[in-house]
Motif scaffolding. Sequence first.
Motif, short mmCIF file in Angstrom:
data_model
loop_
_atom_site.label_atom_id
_atom_site.label_comp_id
_atom_site.label_asym_id
_atom_site.label_seq_id
_atom_site.Cartn_x
_atom_site.Cartn_y
_atom_site.Cartn_z
N LEU A 45 0.81 -1.22 0.00
CA LEU A 45 0.00 0.00 0.00
C LEU A 45 0.84 1.27 0.00
CD1 LEU A 45 -2.79 -0.93 2.58
CD2 LEU A 45 -3.09 -0.60 0.13
N TRP A 48 0.62 3.88 -2.86
CA TRP A 48 -0.63 4.65 -2.84
C TRP A 48 -0.63 5.64 -1.68
CZ3 TRP A 48 -4.41 5.52 0.74
CH2 TRP A 48 -5.56 6.17 0.29
N GLY A 51 1.64 8.49 -2.54
CA GLY A 51 1.01 9.29 -3.58
C GLY A 51 -0.15 10.11 -3.05
N PHE A 52 -0.97 9.51 -2.17
CA PHE A 52 -2.11 10.23 -1.59
C PHE A 52 -1.64 11.40 -0.74
CE2 PHE A 52 -4.99 10.89 2.00
CZ PHE A 52 -6.14 11.25 1.33
N THR A 56 -2.37 14.52 -2.96
CA THR A 56 -3.76 14.83 -2.64
C THR A 56 -3.89 15.53 -1.28
OG1 THR A 56 -4.54 12.94 -3.94
CG2 THR A 56 -6.08 13.89 -2.35
#
Length: 328
Positions: A45, A48, A51-52, A56
């Motif tokens: 994980l 991700w 990246g999140f 984001t």
Amino acid sequence: MTAAATERGTAATPGRRDPQGRGRGIPSHRRGSAWREARPALLFLSPWIVGFVVFTAWPMIYSAYLSLTDYDVINTPEFVGLENYAKLASDEKVLLALGNTALFTLMQVPLYVVVSLLLALLLDRAGRASGFFRTVFFLPKMTPPVAVGVLFLLLFNGQNGLVNTVLGWFGIDGPAWTTDPAWVKPGLVFMSLWTVGASVIILLAALRNVPETLYESARLDGAGFWRSAWSVTLPMISPALFFIIVVNTIAGFQTFDEAYTAFFGAGNTTYSNDAALFYVIYLFQQAFEFLNMGYASALAWLLFAIIMAVTAVQLIVSKRLVYYEGDR
């Protein structure tokens, strides 16, 4: 045995509570085992998660801070409090862009869903050829949005565009899709149907998951095609329909690429820009053309709040209209 010894024995016995009401702790070997089991999952994980956080979570937090500042990208942000949000209420362009975006979304989403459902129903009856047609329908989804914007100008040109040429074959005088403000948004709505392929595939999968026994029971009760479609098909595929409606509503509020390429790209001033001024286009202009990054951040958070509110309403309505097999 003394009371003190009894208390010590109780506290030392695994699985019991001591007189103070404290629960037993997790043994160290179990904690280590749980951590060893979790490490592979966290490892997989981690791309991700990174990246999140980087692309984001952090940009959202920083944009929330910038929305409270006067920032032109070049100089240091200057804190101005809620001034940017107060400016939103008096900015006529904000109301214009919101109105254009809301109208486009209200026209586009129902038509998009209906066309997707009709094509999915046709594919469901295509038999072995459905695999080929699934690919054909999905390929336009891979077309770059900039190319779609240029294609829009070619197809919907009021003088010699392909759409008006075909309408002329049937004696219909086609409108000025790209210059008449009344037809700019309908033209963009029709052009958005170019990318229905992904929704078609989702609905096709939902249709093929409807148990055949339900149709057999409906036929035994005397239900015809339309009654079966209304009482069996639509309820059983309602979760997929709801997903498509929510996703396309969010996408409608974020419309940018095709409209910007067709009406605002490369200093385009030939066409009716105000009719195609969608909210994200105005946000982009404030951020990267006028360098009002603080104000653009406030615009972004207003859009976020609107999308959250609309989605919340859809979720509330879905409790009455969407059927899940686990429901009783």
